[in-house]
Design a protein around this motif. Structure first.
Motif, short mmCIF file in Angstrom:
data_model
loop_
_atom_site.label_atom_id
_atom_site.label_comp_id
_atom_site.label_asym_id
_atom_site.label_seq_id
_atom_site.Cartn_x
_atom_site.Cartn_y
_atom_site.Cartn_z
N LEU A 1 0.85 -1.20 0.00
CA LEU A 1 0.00 0.00 0.00
C LEU A 1 0.88 1.24 0.00
CD1 LEU A 1 -2.70 1.55 0.41
CD2 LEU A 1 -2.39 1.20 2.88
N TRP A 2 0.64 2.13 -0.95
CA TRP A 2 1.27 3.44 -0.95
C TRP A 2 0.25 4.46 -0.47
CZ3 TRP A 2 3.99 4.28 -6.38
CH2 TRP A 2 4.97 3.31 -6.57
N ILE A 3 0.65 5.33 0.45
CA ILE A 3 -0.17 6.46 0.87
C ILE A 3 0.60 7.72 0.47
CG2 ILE A 3 -1.25 7.66 2.81
CD1 ILE A 3 -1.26 4.96 4.30
N ILE A 4 -0.03 8.54 -0.39
CA ILE A 4 0.64 9.73 -0.94
C ILE A 4 -0.19 10.96 -0.60
CG2 ILE A 4 1.56 10.84 -3.00
CD1 ILE A 4 1.46 8.05 -4.37
N THR A 5 0.29 11.79 0.31
CA THR A 5 -0.39 13.03 0.62
C THR A 5 -0.02 14.11 -0.39
OG1 THR A 5 1.35 13.64 2.19
CG2 THR A 5 -0.58 12.48 3.08
N ASP A 6 -0.66 15.27 -0.27
CA ASP A 6 -0.52 16.31 -1.28
C ASP A 6 -0.04 17.61 -0.63
OD1 ASP A 6 -0.73 17.91 -3.50
OD2 ASP A 6 -2.82 17.44 -3.93
N ASP A 7 1.17 18.02 -0.95
CA ASP A 7 1.73 19.28 -0.42
C ASP A 7 1.98 19.21 1.09
OD1 ASP A 7 1.52 20.30 -2.97
OD2 ASP A 7 0.06 21.85 -2.48
N GLN A 8 2.57 18.13 1.56
CA GLN A 8 2.81 18.00 3.00
C GLN A 8 4.26 18.30 3.36
OE1 GLN A 8 1.86 14.19 4.79
NE2 GLN A 8 2.54 14.87 6.82
N PRO A 9 4.51 19.34 4.15
CA PRO A 9 5.88 19.58 4.62
C PRO A 9 6.38 18.41 5.46
CG PRO A 9 4.49 21.50 4.99
CD PRO A 9 3.59 20.38 4.59
N ARG A 10 7.64 18.12 5.33
CA ARG A 10 8.26 17.01 6.06
C ARG A 10 8.06 17.16 7.57
NH1 ARG A 10 14.37 17.14 5.16
NH2 ARG A 10 14.15 15.97 3.22
N SER A 11 8.13 18.39 8.06
CA SER A 11 8.07 18.65 9.50
C SER A 11 6.71 18.36 10.12
CB SER A 11 8.44 20.11 9.78
OG SER A 11 7.50 20.98 9.17
N THR A 12 5.66 18.22 9.32
CA THR A 12 4.31 18.04 9.87
C THR A 12 3.97 16.60 10.20
OG1 THR A 12 3.33 17.81 7.67
CG2 THR A 12 3.46 20.05 8.59
N LEU A 13 4.83 15.66 9.83
CA LEU A 13 4.51 14.25 10.07
C LEU A 13 4.25 13.98 11.54
CD1 LEU A 13 4.32 11.33 8.93
CD2 LEU A 13 6.78 11.13 9.35
N ARG A 14 5.00 14.62 12.42
CA ARG A 14 4.88 14.36 13.85
C ARG A 14 3.52 14.77 14.39
NH1 ARG A 14 4.17 12.51 17.75
NH2 ARG A 14 5.43 12.21 19.62
N SER A 15 2.80 15.64 13.68
CA SER A 15 1.48 16.07 14.15
C SER A 15 0.40 15.02 13.95
CB SER A 15 1.06 17.36 13.43
OG SER A 15 0.70 17.09 12.08
N TYR B 1 -1.07 -9.54 -9.38
CA TYR B 1 -1.58 -8.74 -8.28
C TYR B 1 -2.93 -8.12 -8.64
CZ TYR B 1 2.57 -8.66 -5.25
OH TYR B 1 3.58 -9.01 -4.40
N ASP B 2 -3.84 -8.04 -7.67
CA ASP B 2 -4.99 -7.16 -7.79
C ASP B 2 -4.52 -5.75 -7.49
OD1 ASP B 2 -6.81 -9.17 -8.38
OD2 ASP B 2 -7.27 -9.54 -6.27
N THR B 3 -4.97 -4.77 -8.27
CA THR B 3 -4.47 -3.41 -8.14
C THR B 3 -5.61 -2.43 -8.00
OG1 THR B 3 -4.40 -3.14 -10.54
CG2 THR B 3 -2.37 -3.91 -9.47
N GLY B 4 -5.41 -1.39 -7.22
CA GLY B 4 -6.43 -0.37 -7.05
C GLY B 4 -5.84 0.99 -6.78
N TYR B 5 -6.38 2.01 -7.46
CA TYR B 5 -5.95 3.39 -7.24
C TYR B 5 -7.12 4.17 -6.66
CZ TYR B 5 -3.15 7.57 -7.82
OH TYR B 5 -2.40 8.68 -7.56
N PHE B 6 -6.86 4.90 -5.55
CA PHE B 6 -7.92 5.59 -4.82
C PHE B 6 -7.44 6.98 -4.44
CE2 PHE B 6 -8.03 1.05 -4.13
CZ PHE B 6 -9.34 0.70 -4.41
N GLY B 7 -7.81 7.99 -5.23
CA GLY B 7 -7.43 9.34 -4.84
C GLY B 7 -7.05 10.22 -6.01
N LYS B 8 -6.28 11.26 -5.68
CA LYS B 8 -5.79 12.18 -6.70
C LYS B 8 -4.75 11.48 -7.56
CE LYS B 8 -3.46 16.63 -7.26
NZ LYS B 8 -2.99 17.87 -6.60
N PHE C 1 -1.95 -4.64 -4.64
CA PHE C 1 -1.21 -3.39 -4.57
C PHE C 1 -2.22 -2.26 -4.70
CE2 PHE C 1 0.78 0.02 -7.26
CZ PHE C 1 1.53 0.61 -6.24
N ALA C 2 -2.16 -1.30 -3.78
CA ALA C 2 -3.10 -0.18 -3.80
C ALA C 2 -2.39 1.12 -3.50
CB ALA C 2 -4.23 -0.41 -2.81
#
Length: 419
Positions: free
Chosen positions: A6-20, A91-98, A167-168
Protein backbone atom coordinates in the motif's frame (compact mmCIF):
# COMPACT_ATOMS: atom_id res chain seq x y z
CA UNK A 1 2.41 -15.84 -1.25
CA UNK A 2 3.98 -12.39 -1.85
CA UNK A 3 3.05 -9.59 0.52
CA UNK A 4 0.51 -6.85 -0.18
CA UNK A 5 1.74 -3.30 -0.81
CA UNK A 6 0.00 0.00 0.00
CA UNK A 7 1.27 3.44 -0.95
CA UNK A 8 -0.17 6.46 0.87
CA UNK A 9 0.64 9.73 -0.94
CA UNK A 10 -0.39 13.03 0.62
CA UNK A 11 -0.52 16.31 -1.28
CA UNK A 12 1.73 19.28 -0.42
CA UNK A 13 2.81 18.00 3.00
CA UNK A 14 5.88 19.58 4.62
CA UNK A 15 8.26 17.01 6.06
CA UNK A 16 8.07 18.65 9.50
CA UNK A 17 4.31 18.04 9.87
CA UNK A 18 4.51 14.25 10.07
CA UNK A 19 4.88 14.36 13.85
CA UNK A 20 1.48 16.07 14.15
CA UNK A 21 -0.29 12.94 12.84
CA UNK A 22 -0.63 10.85 15.97
CA UNK A 23 -1.84 7.54 14.52
CA UNK A 24 0.49 7.75 11.52
CA UNK A 25 3.42 8.57 13.77
CA UNK A 26 2.70 5.79 16.28
CA UNK A 27 1.48 3.06 13.95
CA UNK A 28 3.63 3.66 10.87
CA UNK A 29 6.74 5.64 11.84
CA UNK A 30 6.83 3.99 15.26
CA UNK A 31 6.46 0.50 13.76
CA UNK A 32 8.67 0.97 10.71
CA UNK A 33 11.55 2.97 9.26
CA UNK A 34 11.27 6.75 9.43
CA UNK A 35 13.54 8.38 6.85
CA UNK A 36 14.60 11.80 8.05
CA UNK A 37 16.03 12.60 4.61
CA UNK A 38 13.32 11.67 2.13
CA UNK A 39 13.13 13.72 -1.07
CA UNK A 40 10.82 14.43 -3.96
CA UNK A 41 12.19 13.66 -7.43
CA UNK A 42 10.83 17.09 -8.41
CA UNK A 43 8.91 19.17 -5.88
CA UNK A 44 5.80 19.66 -7.96
CA UNK A 45 2.71 17.47 -7.82
CA UNK A 46 2.33 16.06 -11.34
CA UNK A 47 5.98 15.43 -12.21
CA UNK A 48 6.56 13.87 -8.78
CA UNK A 49 3.64 11.48 -9.26
CA UNK A 50 4.92 10.55 -12.70
CA UNK A 51 8.30 9.77 -11.12
CA UNK A 52 6.73 7.57 -8.45
CA UNK A 53 4.75 5.55 -10.97
CA UNK A 54 7.66 5.03 -13.39
CA UNK A 55 10.85 5.34 -11.28
CA UNK A 56 12.11 7.91 -13.75
CA UNK A 57 13.39 11.38 -12.94
CA UNK A 58 11.65 14.20 -14.85
CA UNK A 59 14.63 14.62 -17.19
CA UNK A 60 13.90 11.05 -18.27
CA UNK A 61 10.08 10.93 -18.25
CA UNK A 62 9.69 14.34 -19.90
CA UNK A 63 6.73 15.62 -17.87
CA UNK A 64 7.78 18.81 -16.11
CA UNK A 65 4.62 20.89 -15.65
CA UNK A 66 1.62 20.31 -13.41
CA UNK A 67 -0.61 19.47 -16.38
CA UNK A 68 1.02 16.08 -16.45
CA UNK A 69 -1.61 13.61 -17.63
CA UNK A 70 -1.56 14.45 -21.35
CA UNK A 71 2.22 14.30 -21.91
CA UNK A 72 2.45 11.24 -19.67
CA UNK A 73 -0.03 9.37 -21.88
CA UNK A 74 1.28 10.83 -25.16
CA UNK A 75 4.73 9.41 -24.38
CA UNK A 76 3.12 6.09 -23.41
CA UNK A 77 4.63 6.31 -19.94
CA UNK A 78 1.36 4.91 -18.58
CA UNK A 79 2.07 1.63 -20.41
CA UNK A 80 4.98 0.70 -18.13
CA UNK A 81 4.37 1.59 -14.50
CA UNK A 82 4.52 -0.15 -11.16
CA UNK A 83 0.83 -1.00 -11.67
CA UNK A 84 1.16 -2.58 -15.11
CA UNK A 85 4.04 -4.74 -13.94
CA UNK A 86 2.32 -5.91 -10.77
CA UNK A 87 -0.97 -6.58 -12.55
CA UNK A 88 0.91 -8.71 -15.10
CA UNK A 89 2.44 -10.60 -12.17
CA UNK A 90 -0.99 -11.51 -10.82
CA UNK A 91 -1.58 -8.74 -8.28
CA UNK A 92 -4.99 -7.16 -7.79
CA UNK A 93 -4.47 -3.41 -8.14
CA UNK A 94 -6.43 -0.37 -7.05
CA UNK A 95 -5.95 3.39 -7.24
CA UNK A 96 -7.92 5.59 -4.82
CA UNK A 97 -7.43 9.34 -4.84
CA UNK A 98 -5.79 12.18 -6.70
CA UNK A 99 -3.89 11.07 -9.80
CA UNK A 100 -2.47 13.75 -12.12
CA UNK A 101 -3.65 17.19 -13.16
CA UNK A 102 -5.18 17.16 -16.61
CA UNK A 103 -7.24 14.05 -16.01
CA UNK A 104 -10.43 16.16 -16.14
CA UNK A 105 -9.85 16.67 -19.87
CA UNK A 106 -9.94 12.90 -20.34
CA UNK A 107 -12.64 11.91 -17.85
CA UNK A 108 -13.35 8.34 -19.00
CA UNK A 109 -9.66 7.41 -19.02
CA UNK A 110 -8.65 4.53 -16.76
CA UNK A 111 -4.89 4.13 -16.46
CA UNK A 112 -3.49 0.77 -17.61
CA UNK A 113 -2.63 -1.61 -14.81
CA UNK A 114 -5.43 -0.73 -12.40
CA UNK A 115 -8.23 -3.22 -11.72
CA UNK A 116 -10.04 -0.65 -9.57
CA UNK A 117 -9.91 3.04 -10.43
CA UNK A 118 -11.31 5.77 -8.15
CA UNK A 119 -9.65 8.97 -9.34
CA UNK A 120 -10.31 12.66 -8.82
CA UNK A 121 -10.96 14.62 -12.01
CA UNK A 122 -11.36 18.22 -10.80
CA UNK A 123 -9.53 18.78 -7.55
CA UNK A 124 -9.54 22.58 -7.37
CA UNK A 125 -13.32 23.21 -7.19
CA UNK A 126 -16.00 22.82 -4.55
CA UNK A 127 -17.91 20.12 -6.43
CA UNK A 128 -15.26 17.75 -7.76
CA UNK A 129 -15.93 15.01 -10.25
CA UNK A 130 -14.77 11.46 -9.63
CA UNK A 131 -14.09 8.66 -12.07
CA UNK A 132 -15.06 5.24 -10.73
CA UNK A 133 -13.70 2.84 -13.34
CA UNK A 134 -14.49 5.44 -16.01
CA UNK A 135 -17.99 6.28 -14.74
CA UNK A 136 -18.32 9.94 -13.66
CA UNK A 137 -19.75 10.83 -10.26
CA UNK A 138 -19.74 13.92 -8.05
CA UNK A 139 -18.89 14.45 -4.41
CA UNK A 140 -19.30 17.52 -2.20
CA UNK A 141 -15.79 18.91 -1.96
CA UNK A 142 -12.23 17.68 -1.61
CA UNK A 143 -12.55 16.34 1.94
CA UNK A 144 -15.67 14.42 0.93
CA UNK A 145 -13.71 12.94 -1.95
CA UNK A 146 -10.92 11.87 0.41
CA UNK A 147 -13.45 10.06 2.61
CA UNK A 148 -15.06 8.51 -0.48
CA UNK A 149 -11.71 7.26 -1.79
CA UNK A 150 -10.73 5.90 1.64
CA UNK A 151 -14.02 3.98 1.95
CA UNK A 152 -13.44 2.42 -1.46
CA UNK A 153 -9.90 1.49 -0.44
CA UNK A 154 -11.14 -0.20 2.75
CA UNK A 155 -13.72 -2.13 0.72
CA UNK A 156 -10.98 -3.19 -1.70
CA UNK A 157 -8.86 -4.47 1.22
CA UNK A 158 -11.73 -6.36 2.90
CA UNK A 159 -12.72 -8.13 -0.30
CA UNK A 160 -9.18 -9.44 -0.78
CA UNK A 161 -8.47 -10.83 2.65
CA UNK A 162 -8.66 -14.41 1.37
CA UNK A 163 -7.29 -13.87 -2.15
CA UNK A 164 -3.90 -13.33 -3.70
CA UNK A 165 -1.61 -10.31 -3.16
CA UNK A 166 -2.76 -6.79 -3.93
CA UNK A 167 -1.21 -3.39 -4.57
CA UNK A 168 -3.10 -0.18 -3.80
CA UNK A 169 -2.49 3.56 -3.74
CA UNK A 170 -4.40 5.90 -1.42
CA UNK A 171 -3.76 9.50 -2.48
CA UNK A 172 -5.85 12.04 -0.54
CA UNK A 173 -6.03 15.66 -1.68
CA UNK A 174 -5.09 16.88 1.81
CA UNK A 175 -3.30 18.94 2.94
CA UNK A 176 -3.66 20.85 -0.35
CA UNK A 177 -5.61 24.08 -0.19
CA UNK A 178 -8.26 25.39 -0.03
CA UNK A 179 -8.09 24.35 3.61
CA UNK A 180 -11.39 22.80 4.63
CA UNK A 181 -10.80 20.38 7.52
CA UNK A 182 -13.75 18.44 8.88
CA UNK A 183 -15.74 20.00 11.74
CA UNK A 184 -14.13 17.43 14.01
CA UNK A 185 -10.67 18.93 13.42
CA UNK A 186 -11.43 22.51 12.32
CA UNK A 187 -10.22 24.00 15.61
CA UNK A 188 -7.43 21.58 16.50
CA UNK A 189 -4.60 24.03 15.81
CA UNK A 190 -6.25 27.43 16.23
CA UNK A 191 -3.45 28.70 18.45
CA UNK A 192 -0.53 27.16 16.58
CA UNK A 193 2.50 29.40 16.11
CA UNK A 194 4.53 29.69 12.92
CA UNK A 195 7.88 31.45 12.97
CA UNK A 196 10.62 29.18 11.55
CA UNK A 197 14.20 30.52 11.49
CA UNK A 198 14.19 31.04 7.70
CA UNK A 199 10.85 32.89 7.69
CA UNK A 200 11.20 36.07 5.63
CA UNK A 201 14.97 35.66 5.66
CA UNK A 202 16.47 39.08 6.38
CA UNK A 203 19.73 38.81 4.42
CA UNK A 204 19.15 37.37 0.95
CA UNK A 205 22.50 38.41 -0.51
CA UNK A 206 23.64 34.76 -0.70
CA UNK A 207 20.58 33.72 -2.70
CA UNK A 208 20.18 33.68 -6.50
CA UNK A 209 19.64 37.09 -8.07
CA UNK A 210 15.93 36.62 -8.72
CA UNK A 211 15.27 35.94 -5.02
CA UNK A 212 17.10 38.88 -3.50
CA UNK A 213 14.39 41.51 -3.96
CA UNK A 214 11.42 39.36 -3.06
CA UNK A 215 9.04 41.09 -0.62
CA UNK A 216 8.37 39.40 2.72
CA UNK A 217 5.43 37.03 2.99
CA UNK A 218 2.47 37.89 5.21
CA UNK A 219 3.27 36.00 8.42
CA UNK A 220 -0.37 35.87 9.50
CA UNK A 221 -1.36 34.31 6.20
CA UNK A 222 1.47 31.79 6.42
CA UNK A 223 0.34 30.88 9.97
CA UNK A 224 -3.26 30.38 8.81
CA UNK A 225 -2.14 28.10 5.99
CA UNK A 226 0.07 26.13 8.37
CA UNK A 227 -2.92 25.74 10.69
CA UNK A 228 -5.06 24.57 7.76
CA UNK A 229 -2.49 21.98 6.74
CA UNK A 230 -2.16 20.58 10.25
CA UNK A 231 -5.94 20.37 10.66
CA UNK A 232 -6.45 18.67 7.31
CA UNK A 233 -3.70 16.21 8.17
CA UNK A 234 -5.75 15.13 11.18
CA UNK A 235 -8.42 13.98 8.74
CA UNK A 236 -5.79 12.05 6.78
CA UNK A 237 -4.56 10.60 10.05
CA UNK A 238 -8.07 9.37 10.85
CA UNK A 239 -8.25 7.64 7.46
CA UNK A 240 -4.84 6.05 7.94
CA UNK A 241 -5.99 4.69 11.30
CA UNK A 242 -9.14 3.23 9.75
CA UNK A 243 -7.13 1.54 7.00
CA UNK A 244 -4.74 0.07 9.55
CA UNK A 245 -7.72 -1.16 11.57
CA UNK A 246 -9.14 -2.93 8.52
CA UNK A 247 -5.78 -4.52 7.76
CA UNK A 248 -5.52 -5.71 11.37
CA UNK A 249 -9.12 -6.94 11.60
CA UNK A 250 -8.84 -8.90 8.34
CA UNK A 251 -5.54 -10.49 9.35
CA UNK A 252 -3.56 -8.72 6.61
CA UNK A 253 -1.48 -6.21 8.56
CA UNK A 254 1.36 -8.68 9.13
CA UNK A 255 1.70 -9.30 5.39
CA UNK A 256 1.28 -5.76 4.06
CA UNK A 257 4.02 -3.24 3.31
CA UNK A 258 2.97 0.38 3.77
CA UNK A 259 4.85 3.32 2.23
CA UNK A 260 3.88 6.83 3.38
CA UNK A 261 5.16 9.82 1.37
CA UNK A 262 4.04 13.16 -0.05
CA UNK A 263 4.36 14.43 -3.60
CA UNK A 264 6.32 17.48 -2.41
CA UNK A 265 6.92 19.66 0.59
CA UNK A 266 5.79 23.26 0.98
CA UNK A 267 7.36 26.65 1.68
CA UNK A 268 5.46 28.93 4.04
CA UNK A 269 7.55 32.09 3.99
CA UNK A 270 10.97 30.48 4.38
CA UNK A 271 13.44 32.48 2.27
CA UNK A 272 10.44 34.76 1.50
CA UNK A 273 8.99 31.98 -0.67
CA UNK A 274 5.49 30.56 -0.75
CA UNK A 275 4.40 27.32 -2.40
CA UNK A 276 6.67 24.53 -3.73
CA UNK A 277 8.88 23.88 -6.79
CA UNK A 278 12.01 25.41 -5.21
CA UNK A 279 15.27 23.67 -4.18
CA UNK A 280 15.07 24.19 -0.42
CA UNK A 281 14.56 21.55 2.23
CA UNK A 282 11.04 22.72 3.08
CA UNK A 283 9.96 22.18 -0.54
CA UNK A 284 12.19 19.35 -1.83
CA UNK A 285 12.02 17.30 1.38
CA UNK A 286 9.05 15.02 2.01
CA UNK A 287 7.85 12.78 4.85
CA UNK A 288 8.93 9.22 4.09
CA UNK A 289 8.02 6.14 6.17
CA UNK A 290 8.03 2.40 5.43
CA UNK A 291 6.40 -0.25 7.60
CA UNK A 292 6.56 -3.91 6.64
CA UNK A 293 6.93 -7.49 7.86
CA UNK A 294 10.24 -8.05 9.64
CA UNK A 295 11.26 -4.39 9.53
CA UNK A 296 12.80 -3.22 12.80
CA UNK A 297 11.52 0.21 13.89
CA UNK A 298 14.16 2.89 13.59
CA UNK A 299 14.89 6.36 12.25
CA UNK A 300 17.61 6.56 9.61
CA UNK A 301 19.46 9.25 7.67
CA UNK A 302 19.76 7.30 4.40
CA UNK A 303 19.04 9.45 1.33
CA UNK A 304 15.84 8.13 -0.24
CA UNK A 305 13.73 9.36 -3.13
CA UNK A 306 10.28 8.83 -4.55
CA UNK A 307 11.90 7.00 -7.47
CA UNK A 308 12.81 4.22 -4.99
CA UNK A 309 9.16 3.28 -4.41
CA UNK A 310 8.64 1.34 -7.65
CA UNK A 311 11.82 -0.78 -7.56
CA UNK A 312 11.26 -1.63 -3.89
CA UNK A 313 7.67 -2.67 -4.60
CA UNK A 314 8.69 -4.80 -7.58
CA UNK A 315 11.43 -6.41 -5.51
CA UNK A 316 8.85 -7.26 -2.82
CA UNK A 317 6.83 -9.02 -5.52
CA UNK A 318 9.82 -11.11 -6.54
CA UNK A 319 10.21 -9.23 -9.83
CA UNK A 320 13.40 -7.88 -11.39
CA UNK A 321 12.95 -4.09 -11.17
CA UNK A 322 15.11 -3.53 -14.24
CA UNK A 323 13.36 -6.07 -16.48
CA UNK A 324 12.63 -4.31 -19.76
CA UNK A 325 14.28 -1.01 -18.82
CA UNK A 326 16.63 0.30 -16.16
CA UNK A 327 14.91 2.20 -13.36
CA UNK A 328 16.38 5.42 -11.98
CA UNK A 329 15.54 4.38 -8.41
CA UNK A 330 16.87 1.47 -6.38
CA UNK A 331 15.25 -1.16 -4.19
CA UNK A 332 15.27 -0.46 -0.46
CA UNK A 333 14.23 -4.02 0.39
CA UNK A 334 17.65 -5.33 1.46
CA UNK A 335 18.51 -2.47 3.83
CA UNK A 336 14.95 -2.30 5.13
CA UNK A 337 15.06 -5.91 6.26
CA UNK A 338 18.72 -6.05 7.35
CA UNK A 339 18.96 -2.58 8.88
CA UNK A 340 22.33 -2.11 7.13
CA UNK A 341 22.40 1.02 4.96
CA UNK A 342 26.20 1.13 4.57
CA UNK A 343 26.01 0.18 0.88
CA UNK A 344 23.23 2.64 0.05
CA UNK A 345 23.63 5.63 -2.27
CA UNK A 346 26.04 8.34 -1.13
CA UNK A 347 24.50 11.16 -3.14
CA UNK A 348 20.98 11.93 -4.29
CA UNK A 349 19.48 14.06 -7.04
CA UNK A 350 16.48 16.40 -7.08
CA UNK A 351 15.58 18.60 -10.02
CA UNK A 352 13.11 20.99 -11.59
CA UNK A 353 13.49 20.73 -15.34
CA UNK A 354 10.83 23.43 -15.83
CA UNK A 355 12.63 26.02 -13.65
CA UNK A 356 16.06 24.80 -14.78
CA UNK A 357 17.66 23.96 -11.44
CA UNK A 358 19.35 20.80 -10.21
CA UNK A 359 20.21 19.74 -6.67
CA UNK A 360 22.80 17.26 -5.41
CA UNK A 361 22.67 16.11 -1.79
CA UNK A 362 25.79 14.38 -0.43
CA UNK A 363 26.74 13.99 3.21
CA UNK A 364 25.60 17.09 5.05
CA UNK A 365 25.95 19.30 1.97
CA UNK A 366 23.36 20.46 -0.55
CA UNK A 367 24.51 21.92 -3.87
CA UNK A 368 22.01 23.72 -6.10
CA UNK A 369 22.85 24.85 -9.62
CA UNK A 370 20.55 27.32 -11.36
CA UNK A 371 21.65 26.38 -14.83
CA UNK A 372 19.87 29.00 -16.89
CA UNK A 373 21.09 31.84 -14.67
CA UNK A 374 24.59 30.45 -14.19
CA UNK A 375 24.28 30.75 -10.39
CA UNK A 376 24.73 28.26 -7.58
CA UNK A 377 24.20 27.70 -3.84
CA UNK A 378 26.01 25.40 -1.42
CA UNK A 379 24.88 24.70 2.15
CA UNK A 380 26.24 22.61 4.98
CA UNK A 381 23.07 21.40 6.70
CA UNK A 382 25.00 20.18 9.72
CA UNK A 383 25.96 23.77 10.54
CA UNK A 384 23.19 25.61 8.72
CA UNK A 385 20.05 23.40 8.72
CA UNK A 386 17.81 26.29 7.65
CA UNK A 387 19.93 27.23 4.62
CA UNK A 388 20.51 30.81 5.73
CA UNK A 389 24.07 31.20 4.43
CA UNK A 390 25.37 29.78 1.17
CA UNK A 391 29.10 28.98 1.18
CA UNK A 392 29.90 31.56 -1.47
CA UNK A 393 33.70 31.21 -1.22
CA UNK A 394 33.68 27.48 -1.90
CA UNK A 395 35.15 25.86 -5.01
CA UNK A 396 32.12 24.13 -6.54
CA UNK A 397 33.70 22.82 -9.74
CA UNK A 398 33.49 19.22 -8.52
CA UNK A 399 29.88 19.71 -7.38
CA UNK A 400 28.99 21.13 -10.79
CA UNK A 401 30.63 18.19 -12.55
CA UNK A 402 28.62 15.71 -10.44
CA UNK A 403 25.41 17.60 -11.16
CA UNK A 404 25.98 17.56 -14.93
CA UNK A 405 26.76 13.84 -14.86
CA UNK A 406 23.75 12.88 -12.73
CA UNK A 407 21.26 14.89 -14.72
CA UNK A 408 22.60 13.59 -18.01
CA UNK A 409 22.11 9.97 -16.98
CA UNK A 410 19.43 7.38 -16.39
CA UNK A 411 18.99 3.90 -14.98
CA UNK A 412 22.06 1.88 -14.05
CA UNK A 413 24.42 4.64 -15.16
CA UNK A 414 22.70 7.15 -12.92
CA UNK A 415 22.68 4.78 -9.96
CA UNK A 416 26.42 4.15 -10.43
CA UNK A 417 27.04 7.90 -10.17
CA UNK A 418 25.23 7.99 -6.82
CA UNK A 419 27.82 5.74 -5.16
Amino acid sequence: MPDNVLWIITDDQPRSTLRSMDSTWRRLAGKGVHFRQGYSAMPLCGPARASMLTSLYPHNHGCDTNMTHQPFVAQRRDRDTVATRLQAAGYDTGYFGKYMNGLAQDPTYVAPGWDRWVALLDGMIDDPRVSVDGEIRRVEGQRAFDRFAARRLRRFIRRRQDSGPWFAVFSPTAPHGPYTPSPQHADDFDAVEWDPPASNEADMSDKPTWLRDLPPQDRRRMRRIYEGKLEELQDVDDQVAKVLDVLRDTGQLGRTWIFFVSDNGYLLGEHRLFHKSQPYEESAGVPFVVRGPGVEPRAVDALVSQVDLMPTTLDLAGLDPDAGRDLDGRSMLGPLTSGDWSGWRRRLAVENTHLDWVLVREGSHVYVEHQGAGEWELYDLARDPHQLRSLQDADVSEWSRKARQLFGSRGLAMRALEQ
